[in-house]
Each structure stands twice: as C-alpha cells, then as structure tokens.
Design a protein around this motif. Structure first.
Motif, PDB file in Angstrom:
ATOM      1  N   UNK A 145      -3.015  11.618  14.848  1.00  0.00           N
ATOM      2  CA  UNK A 145      -2.113  12.769  14.789  1.00  0.00           C
ATOM      3  C   UNK A 145      -0.791  12.527  15.510  1.00  0.00           C
ATOM      4  N   UNK A 146      -0.723  11.476  16.351  1.00  0.00           N
ATOM      5  CA  UNK A 146       0.524  11.196  17.052  1.00  0.00           C
ATOM      6  C   UNK A 146       1.190   9.902  16.563  1.00  0.00           C
ATOM      7  N   UNK A 147       0.719   9.355  15.426  1.00  0.00           N
ATOM      8  CA  UNK A 147       1.306   8.097  14.958  1.00  0.00           C
ATOM      9  C   UNK A 147       2.797   8.279  14.645  1.00  0.00           C
ATOM     10  N   UNK A 148       3.597   7.351  15.154  1.00  0.00           N
ATOM     11  CA  UNK A 148       5.038   7.406  14.948  1.00  0.00           C
ATOM     12  C   UNK A 148       5.783   8.268  15.934  1.00  0.00           C
ATOM     13  N   UNK A 149       5.093   8.968  16.822  1.00  0.00           N
ATOM     14  CA  UNK A 149       5.733   9.923  17.723  1.00  0.00           C
ATOM     15  C   UNK A 149       5.906   9.325  19.115  1.00  0.00           C
ATOM     16  N   UNK A 150       7.098   9.501  19.682  1.00  0.00           N
ATOM     17  CA  UNK A 150       7.437   8.914  20.980  1.00  0.00           C
ATOM     18  C   UNK A 150       6.857   9.724  22.130  1.00  0.00           C
ATOM     19  N   UNK A 151       6.441   9.000  23.174  1.00  0.00           N
ATOM     20  CA  UNK A 151       5.981   9.624  24.416  1.00  0.00           C
ATOM     21  C   UNK A 151       7.012   9.388  25.517  1.00  0.00           C
ATOM     22  N   UNK A 152       7.278  10.441  26.290  1.00  0.00           N
ATOM     23  CA  UNK A 152       8.053  10.329  27.528  1.00  0.00           C
ATOM     24  C   UNK A 152       7.074   9.973  28.633  1.00  0.00           C
ATOM     25  N   UNK A 153       7.405   8.945  29.437  1.00  0.00           N
ATOM     26  CA  UNK A 153       6.489   8.493  30.478  1.00  0.00           C
ATOM     27  C   UNK A 153       7.180   8.495  31.836  1.00  0.00           C
ATOM     28  N   UNK A 154       6.375   8.625  32.872  1.00  0.00           N
ATOM     29  CA  UNK A 154       6.902   8.640  34.237  1.00  0.00           C
ATOM     30  C   UNK A 154       7.240   7.227  34.693  1.00  0.00           C
ATOM     31  N   UNK A 155       7.902   7.128  35.822  1.00  0.00           N
ATOM     32  CA  UNK A 155       8.334   5.831  36.337  1.00  0.00           C
ATOM     33  C   UNK A 155       7.163   4.894  36.586  1.00  0.00           C
ATOM     34  N   UNK A 156       6.037   5.435  37.067  1.00  0.00           N
ATOM     35  CA  UNK A 156       4.874   4.576  37.341  1.00  0.00           C
ATOM     36  C   UNK A 156       3.922   4.496  36.156  1.00  0.00           C
ATOM     37  N   UNK A 157       4.246   5.188  35.060  1.00  0.00           N
ATOM     38  CA  UNK A 157       3.438   5.128  33.849  1.00  0.00           C
ATOM     39  C   UNK A 157       2.186   5.969  33.856  1.00  0.00           C
TER      40      UNK A 157
END
Length: 405
Positions: A72-84
């Motif tokens: 359901x999230x294929x192709x969709x970008x994730x925002x991630x924190x500095x430490x991941x």
C-alpha cells in the motif's frame, strides 16, 4: 492521529523546514534494470517475482500501480529523522500540516503535493505508450499525466541497448493507420513503430511529454519529473528484444465498458492527434538547459543554476551546481524535492552526499524535501571539496518563477 501530527511537527522542526527522505525503490514486472541508479548490484532483484527494480521515486505522495500484491505504500516517500529511528509518509505529513509544508498556494489548489519525480533505468526501450489526458483519466478516477525527461550524465555510464526514443507519429500518418495497428495488437508485432518518429538521446538535455503524446522511451537512465498520477496504456505489442506486451496493458486505465467492448476508437481518441503529428515536434518539445541568469554572474557567486524541465506549467525542474570550495544561499519561490547526483557537503542543517552504492532499505543523505518557507528564506549549501562540485536536481510543482514562452 495526534501522535502522528506531533511526529510530523517534530521532523519539520528538526530539519529547519528541510525534510530528509528515505530512498523509494519501485519494481516493474515488464522492465529489466539498467543498473545505473546506485542500488547495490545484489539488490536489483531482491523483490523476486514482483520484478527487477529499475525505478527510484522522489518526493512522492503517489502510489505505484503495480497490480495485485502491490504494497500500500509502494512508490511513496518517507520522511525520516536524523538517526533514522522515526519515519512518516510524506503524504501523511502534508495531509497533517498542509500549507506549513507546501505553502498556501499549492495547498489551496491541490490540497496535496501534486507531482513526483523518478529515475527510470531500463536496459532496453519501453513500448510505444501513452499517458491519458485529464478527460480520459477522469473516467477511471485519476488525473492526466504530463511528464518530462532529462538525461543526467552522472547517471549514464553506459547508454543501454537502445538510446533512442520514439515520439508521436510521422506528420503524414493517418488515424486509420494507427487504428489498424491497435486492432492488430494481438496478432503479433503491430508495427506501430513503423509510423513513429525516433530521436537520438543526448546527455544533459531533455524532452517535454504532454499527456496524450505517444512515446517509446529509450534506454538512457532518465530523470522524470511528472504530475502525481500513474495512468498509462501500452500501444506496442512486441518490443525490440522480442518481449511480448500483454493485452491487459493495451486496455490499462480504460473504463470497464471500453475494455468489454474492445473499443479501439476510444484508444485512438486518447491520443492528442495534433501534438503527435506536429512537424515541429523537436522544436516544441526538446529542452536544453537554460541558465536562470547570466552564467558568469552566477559563477562569481559560487554556483550555476539552470532550468532543465520548463515547458509544462504543472511540473518543472532545475539543476543546481555548487562550485568547489563555495558556500551559497539559494532561494526559490516554491517548495521542492531534490536528489544529489555528485559531490558532498552540507545542505541547511543536513549533510548531503551522493553515495556510490545503496543497499535496499538503507538510508542515505542524498534526498531531501524543502518546504516553501525554507525555500523562500534560502538554503545555505556548503561545498568543502577543492575539486568536486555538488550537483543537485530540484523538482517543483507549480513554480511562480517559471515563465513558459
């Protein structure tokens, strides 16, 4: 939902309005990877029967339509924190924070981020195919899809099997000829390329591909800014290497009654005829980089910035080069996503670097999203190298700085 909004706000503040994005890899069952998008050589087929990975999507809030079994999230970008350790979909972040991410103008117009970009990296050519115009896409609950191409030299250490692209049809082509090709789709090679026109692809140039324009992309690794839609239909039945295109792809994104009745006239109507047989197609669609202001003036300030995709009002792109040893402040009138192609240094509060090889699932420091406020205030970019420039591609939705002649 409250927890997600708190996380979204935290990540927005952590980067000072610049969001770190995780790599987004997309497989295509009908494609063969060209292996130029910096994914580790062992990982191009890590998704098994779902297909080889030959695309990386950037700043995407769009789901990749890859048939049954698609996550359901294929192709969709994730925002991630500095430490991941923390992440949230870019789509969720924009849904929750709205104008704080993309600005009032885009939020009021689209209520979301209405574009994405990608690297398309296929070993051979694609079939002659089409992206639907708004009126046809609307019949299946989607939006039309304008897109543009740019061929970065940094991503093309080889040209693949066929670095030529077919666009449209020769000017003397008739509608009856195209209709005959469509009707012959299941009878072997329907020879639609016999009435099409091909162009040799040139590094560091690009093409504008409006919806309704037929195109058979060649085998260069391509940077593709495009509207947030994934509609298409394949009108060529047999590829250069003998690969057969399934009948389901001919009718993809057609209404159910069109498919049931095998209405080839509808497929013909999807084509924007005047654009496809335009005798000035090259003049009207080809793009060379255009400096945003005099080059010598920019070099004196430590950088060079050029429009690379600029013939579409809904989507555009720039190439920014920060010269060795320079620190610059770059301002834009709209939010944007970016991918770093070369060099290393700092980008606002973040490190920026172009990795040589990326494992599937690994985080990187080469992709970011710049909110409207941060873009307008200006991003400080520092290049500590004495020899290597930082080269960045920036993709925009509507940009008030873009002037289309």
């Amino acid at each position: 939902m409250a927890d997600k909004k708190q996380l979204a706000q935290k990540l927005l503040e952590q980067g000072g309005g610049i969001l770190r994005l995780a790599p987004t890899w997309v497989p295509r069952a009908f494609c063969r990877p060209g292996k130029r998008i910096k994914l580790h050589q062992d990982d191009y087929f890590v998704l098994g029967e779902r297909g080889g990975i030959d695309e990386r999507w950037f700043s995407s809030t769009t789901w990749a339509e890859n048939g049954p079994g698609t996550p359901e999230d294929e192709g969709m970008s994730y925002v991630v924190s500095a430490d991941g350790s923390e992440r949230i979909l870019l789509k969720e972040m924009i849904d929750l924070l709205g104008a704080d991410v993309i600005g009032e103008a885009l939020w009021n117009k689209y209520h979301g981020w209405a574009m994405f970009s990608k690297f398309f990296d296929n070993a051979g050519p694609l079939p002659h195919h089409i992206h639907h115009r708004d009126e046809h896409a609307a019949r299946v609950g989607a939006a039309g899809k304008p897109e543009m191409y740019f061929f970065p030299s940094q991503m093309n250490n080889h040209g693949g099997e066929f670095p030529f692209t077919f666009f449209g049809f020769t000017p003397e082509t008739t509608k009856e000829q195209v209709l005959e090709s469509l009707r012959n789709f299941t009878k072997g090679d329907n020879n639609i390329l016999g009435i099409a026109q091909a162009y040799k692809l040139e590094l560091d140039t690009g093409w504008d591909v409006p919806p309704g324009v037929m195109h058979a992309p060649g085998s260069l690794c391509t940077y593709e800014p495009q509207f947030a839609s994934d509609v298409y239909a394949m009108y060529q039945s047999v590829l250069l290497n003998g690969q057969i295109v399934g009948k389901d792809l001919l009718w993809k994104n057609s209404p159910a009654e069109v498919v049931e009745n095998e209405d080839y006239e509808y497929l013909l109507d999807v084509i924007d005829w005047d654009k496809n047989v335009d005798p000035d197609f090259h003049k009207n669609r080809f793009m060379r980089p255009l400096p945003v202001k005099p080059v010598e003036e920019m070099k004196a300030e430590g950088y060079v910035e050029e429009w690379i995709c600029y013939k579409c009002p809904q989507v555009s792109a720039k190439r920014l080069t920060v010269l060795p040893g320079q620190t610059v402040t770059i301002r834009d009138a709209a939010p944007y996503g970016l991918i770093c192609l070369q060099g290393h240094g700092s980008f606002g509060q973040w490190p920026i670097e172009s990795p040589a090889s990326i494992r599937y699932g690994q985080l990187t420091n080469d992709e970011y999203f710049v909110t409207e406020k941060a873009a307008r205030e200006g991003v400080v970019i520092s290049n500590p190298s004495t020899s290597d420039p930082i080269v960045i591609l920036k993709h925009f939705s509507d940009n008030p700085d873009l002037v289309i002649e």
